[in-house]
Design a protein around this motif. Structure first.
Motif, PDB file in Angstrom:
ATOM      1  N   PHE A   1      -1.949  22.793  56.381  1.00 36.19           N
ATOM      2  CA  PHE A   1      -3.294  22.991  56.129  1.00 36.19           C
ATOM      3  C   PHE A   1      -3.929  23.754  57.363  1.00 36.19           C
ATOM      4  O   PHE A   1      -4.480  22.922  58.326  1.00 36.19           O
ATOM      5  N   TRP A   2      -3.703  25.000  57.557  1.00 36.32           N
ATOM      6  CA  TRP A   2      -4.272  25.622  58.501  1.00 36.32           C
ATOM      7  C   TRP A   2      -5.826  25.689  58.586  1.00 36.32           C
ATOM      8  O   TRP A   2      -6.596  25.389  57.448  1.00 36.32           O
ATOM      9  N   GLU A   3      -6.481  25.990  59.776  1.00 40.69           N
ATOM     10  CA  GLU A   3      -7.952  26.043  59.791  1.00 40.69           C
ATOM     11  C   GLU A   3      -8.374  26.900  58.763  1.00 40.69           C
ATOM     12  O   GLU A   3      -7.870  28.105  58.835  1.00 40.69           O
ATOM     13  N   ALA A   4      -9.097  26.758  57.916  1.00 48.15           N
ATOM     14  CA  ALA A   4      -9.818  27.437  56.655  1.00 48.15           C
ATOM     15  C   ALA A   4     -10.603  28.641  57.467  1.00 48.15           C
ATOM     16  O   ALA A   4     -10.549  29.683  56.940  1.00 48.15           O
ATOM     17  N   GLU A   5     -11.195  28.435  58.808  1.00 44.36           N
ATOM     18  CA  GLU A   5     -12.028  29.348  59.339  1.00 44.36           C
ATOM     19  C   GLU A   5     -11.186  30.598  60.042  1.00 44.36           C
ATOM     20  O   GLU A   5     -11.524  31.398  60.219  1.00 44.36           O
ATOM     21  N   TYR A   6      -9.851  30.201  60.283  1.00 43.88           N
ATOM     22  CA  TYR A   6      -9.041  31.207  60.830  1.00 43.88           C
ATOM     23  C   TYR A   6      -9.259  32.631  60.047  1.00 43.88           C
ATOM     24  O   TYR A   6      -9.181  32.457  58.828  1.00 43.88           O
ATOM     25  N   PRO A   7      -9.306  33.784  60.602  1.00 47.36           N
ATOM     26  CA  PRO A   7      -9.211  35.018  59.949  1.00 47.36           C
ATOM     27  C   PRO A   7      -8.037  34.982  58.950  1.00 47.36           C
ATOM     28  O   PRO A   7      -6.879  35.190  59.540  1.00 47.36           O
ATOM     29  N   GLY A   8      -8.396  35.236  57.685  1.00 50.75           N
ATOM     30  CA  GLY A   8      -7.276  35.463  56.883  1.00 50.75           C
ATOM     31  C   GLY A   8      -6.837  33.834  55.959  1.00 50.75           C
ATOM     32  O   GLY A   8      -6.375  34.289  54.839  1.00 50.75           O
ATOM     33  N   ALA A   9      -7.117  32.921  56.670  1.00 50.48           N
ATOM     34  CA  ALA A   9      -6.705  31.688  56.063  1.00 50.48           C
ATOM     35  C   ALA A   9      -7.315  31.328  54.749  1.00 50.48           C
ATOM     36  O   ALA A   9      -6.764  31.029  53.780  1.00 50.48           O
ATOM     37  N   GLY A  10      -8.788  31.406  54.685  1.00 48.86           N
ATOM     38  CA  GLY A  10      -9.270  30.944  53.703  1.00 48.86           C
ATOM     39  C   GLY A  10      -9.163  31.945  52.577  1.00 48.86           C
ATOM     40  O   GLY A  10      -9.178  31.460  51.339  1.00 48.86           O
TER      41      GLY A  10
ATOM     42  N   ALA B   1      -5.915  31.017  50.983  1.00 49.92           N
ATOM     43  CA  ALA B   1      -6.033  29.977  50.066  1.00 49.92           C
ATOM     44  C   ALA B   1      -6.744  30.108  48.743  1.00 49.92           C
ATOM     45  O   ALA B   1      -6.456  29.889  47.708  1.00 49.92           O
ATOM     46  N   VAL B   2      -7.952  31.136  48.901  1.00 44.44           N
ATOM     47  CA  VAL B   2      -8.599  31.389  47.493  1.00 44.44           C
ATOM     48  C   VAL B   2      -7.678  32.069  46.638  1.00 44.44           C
ATOM     49  O   VAL B   2      -7.658  32.132  45.509  1.00 44.44           O
ATOM     50  N   GLY B   3      -6.877  33.130  47.201  1.00 41.48           N
ATOM     51  CA  GLY B   3      -6.083  34.117  46.541  1.00 41.48           C
ATOM     52  C   GLY B   3      -4.899  33.168  45.609  1.00 41.48           C
ATOM     53  O   GLY B   3      -4.619  33.362  44.623  1.00 41.48           O
ATOM     54  N   ALA B   4      -4.567  32.140  46.573  1.00 44.37           N
ATOM     55  CA  ALA B   4      -3.347  31.536  45.816  1.00 44.37           C
ATOM     56  C   ALA B   4      -3.839  30.680  44.783  1.00 44.37           C
ATOM     57  O   ALA B   4      -3.522  30.419  43.653  1.00 44.37           O
ATOM     58  N   MET B   5      -5.144  29.755  44.664  1.00 43.21           N
ATOM     59  CA  MET B   5      -5.838  28.956  44.016  1.00 43.21           C
ATOM     60  C   MET B   5      -6.319  29.924  42.787  1.00 43.21           C
ATOM     61  O   MET B   5      -6.287  29.448  41.635  1.00 43.21           O
ATOM     62  N   ASN B   6      -6.507  31.153  42.785  1.00 42.84           N
ATOM     63  CA  ASN B   6      -7.055  32.112  41.867  1.00 42.84           C
ATOM     64  C   ASN B   6      -5.875  32.546  40.918  1.00 42.84           C
ATOM     65  O   ASN B   6      -6.077  32.597  39.889  1.00 42.84           O
ATOM     66  N   LEU B   7      -4.621  32.691  41.897  1.00 40.36           N
ATOM     67  CA  LEU B   7      -3.396  33.083  40.926  1.00 40.36           C
ATOM     68  C   LEU B   7      -2.993  31.946  40.071  1.00 40.36           C
ATOM     69  O   LEU B   7      -2.422  32.163  39.016  1.00 40.36           O
ATOM     70  N   LEU B   8      -3.329  30.741  40.467  1.00 39.97           N
ATOM     71  CA  LEU B   8      -3.037  29.592  39.721  1.00 39.97           C
ATOM     72  C   LEU B   8      -4.008  29.021  38.724  1.00 39.97           C
ATOM     73  O   LEU B   8      -3.772  27.982  37.825  1.00 39.97           O
ATOM     74  N   ALA B   9      -5.139  29.674  38.810  1.00 44.44           N
ATOM     75  CA  ALA B   9      -6.338  29.250  38.102  1.00 44.44           C
ATOM     76  C   ALA B   9      -5.973  29.163  36.543  1.00 44.44           C
ATOM     77  O   ALA B   9      -6.670  28.175  35.787  1.00 44.44           O
ATOM     78  N   HIS B  10      -5.374  29.964  35.901  1.00 40.21           N
ATOM     79  CA  HIS B  10      -5.102  29.877  34.541  1.00 40.21           C
ATOM     80  C   HIS B  10      -3.850  29.195  34.065  1.00 40.21           C
ATOM     81  O   HIS B  10      -3.554  29.300  32.679  1.00 40.21           O
TER      82      HIS B  10
ATOM     83  N   GLY C   1       0.803  18.375  58.002  1.00 40.84           N
ATOM     84  CA  GLY C   1      -0.825  18.244  58.207  1.00 40.84           C
ATOM     85  C   GLY C   1      -1.433  19.530  58.865  1.00 40.84           C
ATOM     86  O   GLY C   1      -1.170  20.515  58.398  1.00 40.84           O
ATOM     87  N   GLY C   2      -2.477  19.261  59.196  1.00 39.40           N
ATOM     88  CA  GLY C   2      -3.582  20.389  59.776  1.00 39.40           C
ATOM     89  C   GLY C   2      -4.971  19.973  59.892  1.00 39.40           C
ATOM     90  O   GLY C   2      -5.209  19.096  60.392  1.00 39.40           O
ATOM     91  N   SER C   3      -5.514  21.000  58.945  1.00 42.01           N
ATOM     92  CA  SER C   3      -7.203  20.707  59.281  1.00 42.01           C
ATOM     93  C   SER C   3      -7.781  20.258  58.066  1.00 42.01           C
ATOM     94  O   SER C   3      -7.563  20.668  56.859  1.00 42.01           O
ATOM     95  N   PRO C   4      -8.836  19.453  58.174  1.00 44.65           N
ATOM     96  CA  PRO C   4      -9.618  18.900  56.967  1.00 44.65           C
ATOM     97  C   PRO C   4     -10.344  19.845  56.402  1.00 44.65           C
ATOM     98  O   PRO C   4     -10.855  19.792  55.229  1.00 44.65           O
ATOM     99  N   SER C   5     -10.688  21.137  57.255  1.00 44.19           N
ATOM    100  CA  SER C   5     -11.606  22.208  56.467  1.00 44.19           C
ATOM    101  C   SER C   5     -10.585  22.862  55.331  1.00 44.19           C
ATOM    102  O   SER C   5     -11.168  23.136  54.300  1.00 44.19           O
ATOM    103  N   MET C   6      -9.307  22.862  55.477  1.00 50.37           N
ATOM    104  CA  MET C   6      -8.498  23.589  54.458  1.00 50.37           C
ATOM    105  C   MET C   6      -8.255  22.366  53.375  1.00 50.37           C
ATOM    106  O   MET C   6      -8.292  22.885  52.211  1.00 50.37           O
ATOM    107  N   VAL C   7      -8.211  21.187  53.644  1.00 53.50           N
ATOM    108  CA  VAL C   7      -8.214  20.192  52.753  1.00 53.50           C
ATOM    109  C   VAL C   7      -9.391  20.138  51.694  1.00 53.50           C
ATOM    110  O   VAL C   7      -9.416  20.443  50.517  1.00 53.50           O
ATOM    111  N   ALA C   8     -10.795  20.174  52.457  1.00 53.41           N
ATOM    112  CA  ALA C   8     -11.869  20.488  51.448  1.00 53.41           C
ATOM    113  C   ALA C   8     -11.926  21.626  50.678  1.00 53.41           C
ATOM    114  O   ALA C   8     -12.138  21.782  49.301  1.00 53.41           O
TER     115      ALA C   8
ATOM    116  N   LEU D   1      -9.371  23.686  49.521  1.00 41.77           N
ATOM    117  CA  LEU D   1      -8.509  23.613  48.395  1.00 41.77           C
ATOM    118  C   LEU D   1      -8.842  22.569  47.258  1.00 41.77           C
ATOM    119  O   LEU D   1      -8.568  22.870  46.088  1.00 41.77           O
ATOM    120  N   THR D   2      -9.359  21.521  47.552  1.00 42.26           N
ATOM    121  CA  THR D   2      -9.857  20.327  46.798  1.00 42.26           C
ATOM    122  C   THR D   2     -11.144  20.855  45.750  1.00 42.26           C
ATOM    123  O   THR D   2     -10.964  20.315  44.664  1.00 42.26           O
TER     124      THR D   2
END
Length: 338
Positions: free
Chosen positions: A131-140, A143-152, A165-172, A174-175
Motif C-alpha cells: 500500500f504505497w502512499e497514494a500521494e506519490y506521483p503515479g500511485a493514485g 490504483a484508480v486504473g486497477a479499480m476501474n478495470l475491475l469495476a464491472h 503494509g504501507g500507507s493508510p492513504s492508499m487503504v482509504a 482503495l476502500t
C-alpha cells in the motif's frame, strides 16, 4: 563514523544501544514499555551479551529480536544503511533525494499492483503487494486504473497474502471504491507526539464507479501485515468483505525511522490504531479470518465462493449474456473440483 561500516566495535555498539534507548524513551507510543526496552538493551550491553556481534547485520538482528521480545511489537526493527543518513526523529521529512528513491522503488513494482485480472465467471482478482502512499506521483492513478478495470466484475478477490503494509492513504483510496459516496469512518490513529488523534475516512469523490454491493473476498496469510491488516480489519468490522486464509501478522502501531547514528536506524512505532467499531486494533493478535484455511488454499476457496455468489445472483436472469456468464461460472466451478 565515516564511510561504510564493515565491523562494529564496542564504542559503536554502546552508541547504538544508548541512542536507541533514548529514541524509544522520547517517541515510542507506550512510555512504560519504552523504558523497559531501553533498560533491557542497556542491561544486555553491560552484561556483554553483544560483545561477539561484530558485523552490522548481526547487531541489527539481535537488537531487533531483543526489542520485539520485550515489547511484542513486530514493527520495531533495527536496520543498517551503508550510506550515511542524517540523524533525526520520525517527524522529519525525507530529503528530496530520499523521496525520489522511494518513488523510483514504488514505480519499479507498479506501486504494489502485481496483477489485475478478470477470472472466468466475471470474478475480479487483484494481487496487491504494497500500500504505497497514494500521494506519490503515479500511485493514485495506478490504483484508480486497477479499480476501474475491475469495476464491472460481479465479485472481487483482493489478494493480500504477500502484502507487508504501507500507507493508510492508499487503504482509504482503495476502500472508497467499495462503499457509497457518503464517507465512512475507517480508522483513527493516536500519536504520542502532541497527544493527537487523526481519523481516516472513505473519500466523497473518486474518479470511477463505486461498487458497494459487490461481494468482496480478502485473502490473508501470516505475512499480511500493518496497512494490509488495516484494510482487512476495516472491511471485516464494517461487514463489507469475507476474510479467507490465515490469521495476519499483528502489527497495528504506525511510526517511522529514527537514525540513531549515521549508519544505524530504528523503526519506532509512535502511535496506535483505534478502530471506530471495536475501539481497539489488531496489535499482537492479528486479524482472524472469517474462513480459516491455509494460505495456499485461500484463493481457490475464495474463487469457489465468488463463483457461487455470481451463479446465485444471475441464475434467474433471462438474458443471453447472463446465461452465458452462468455457464462460464459453472464450468469454472467444475474445474475447481466442486
Amino acid at each position: 563514523m565515516v564511510g561504510t561500516v564493515t565491523t562494529v566495535d564496542a564504542d559503536t555498539r554502546r552508541q547504538v544501544v544508548e541512542n536507541i534507548a533514548a529514541a524509544l524513551d522520547k517517541y515510542y507510543v507506550f512510555p512504560e514499555v519504552a523504558q523497559t526496552m531501553g533498560e533491557g538493551l542497556q542491561a544486555s550491553l553491560a552484561e556483554g551479551a553483544y560483545d561477539e556481534l561484530t558485523t552490522p547485520a548481526a547487531l541489527c538482528e539481535r537488537l531487533t529480536a531483543d526489542l520485539q521480545a520485550i515489547s511484542r511489537d513486530k514493527h520495531i526493527r533495527v536496520r543498517y544503511s551503508s550510506e550515511p543518513r542524517l540523524l533525526g526523529g520520525p517527524e522529519g521529512e525525507d530529503s528530496p533525494e530520499e523521496t525520489a528513491l522511494w518513488i523510483a522503488l514504488a514505480r519499479s513494482v507498479n506501486f504494489g499492483f502485481y496483477k489485475v485480472e478478470r477470472l472466468a465467471g466475471n470474478v475480479g482478482y487483484l494481487d496487491l503487494r504494497n500500500f504505497w502512499e497514494a500521494e506519490y506521483p503515479g500511485a493514485g492513478e495506478t490504483a484508480v486504473g486497477a479499480m476501474n478495470l475491475l469495476a464491472h466484475t460481479d465479485a472481487l478477490i483482493v489478494d493480500l497474502r504477500r502484502n507487508g503494509g504501507g500507507s493508510p492513504s492508499m487503504v482509504a483510496l482503495l476502500t472508497s471504491f467499495l462503499f457509497k459516496a457518503q464517507p465512512v469512518h475507517l480508522n483513527s490513529f493516536y500519536q504520542r507526539e502532541g497527544d493527537t488523534t487523526t481519523q481516516t475516512w472513505t473519500l466523497p469523490y473518486i474518479p470511477g464507479p463505486r461498487t458497494p454491493d459487490k461481494p468482496v473476498y480478502v485473502l490473508t496469510s501470516n505475512r499480511t501485515f500493518s496497512a494490509a491488516e488495516e484494510f482487512t480489519y476495516n472491511l471485516k468490522n464494517l461487514k463489507r468483505a469475507t476474510i479467507i486464509g490465515e490469521t495476519t501478522g499483528g502489527g497495528a502501531n504506525p511510526g517511522g525511522d529514527i537514525s540513531v547514528t549515521p549508519h544505524f536506524r530504528v523503526f519506532v512505532p509512535t502511535g496506535r490504531a483505534i478502530n471506530p467499531i471495536t475501539s481497539t486494533n489488531w496489535e499482537g493478535t492479528g486479524v482472524e479470518p472469517d474462513i480459516q484455511v491455509s494460505q495456499e488454499d485461500a484463493l481457490n476457496e475464495a474463487y469457489r465462493r465468488a463463483l457461487e455468489a455470481v451463479i446465485e445472483k444471475l441464475g434467474v436472469a433471462r438474458s443471453d449474456a447472463s446465461v452465458a456468464q452462468v455457464e462460464e461460472a459453472r464450468a469454472a466451478l467444475t474445474a475447481l473440483g466442486e
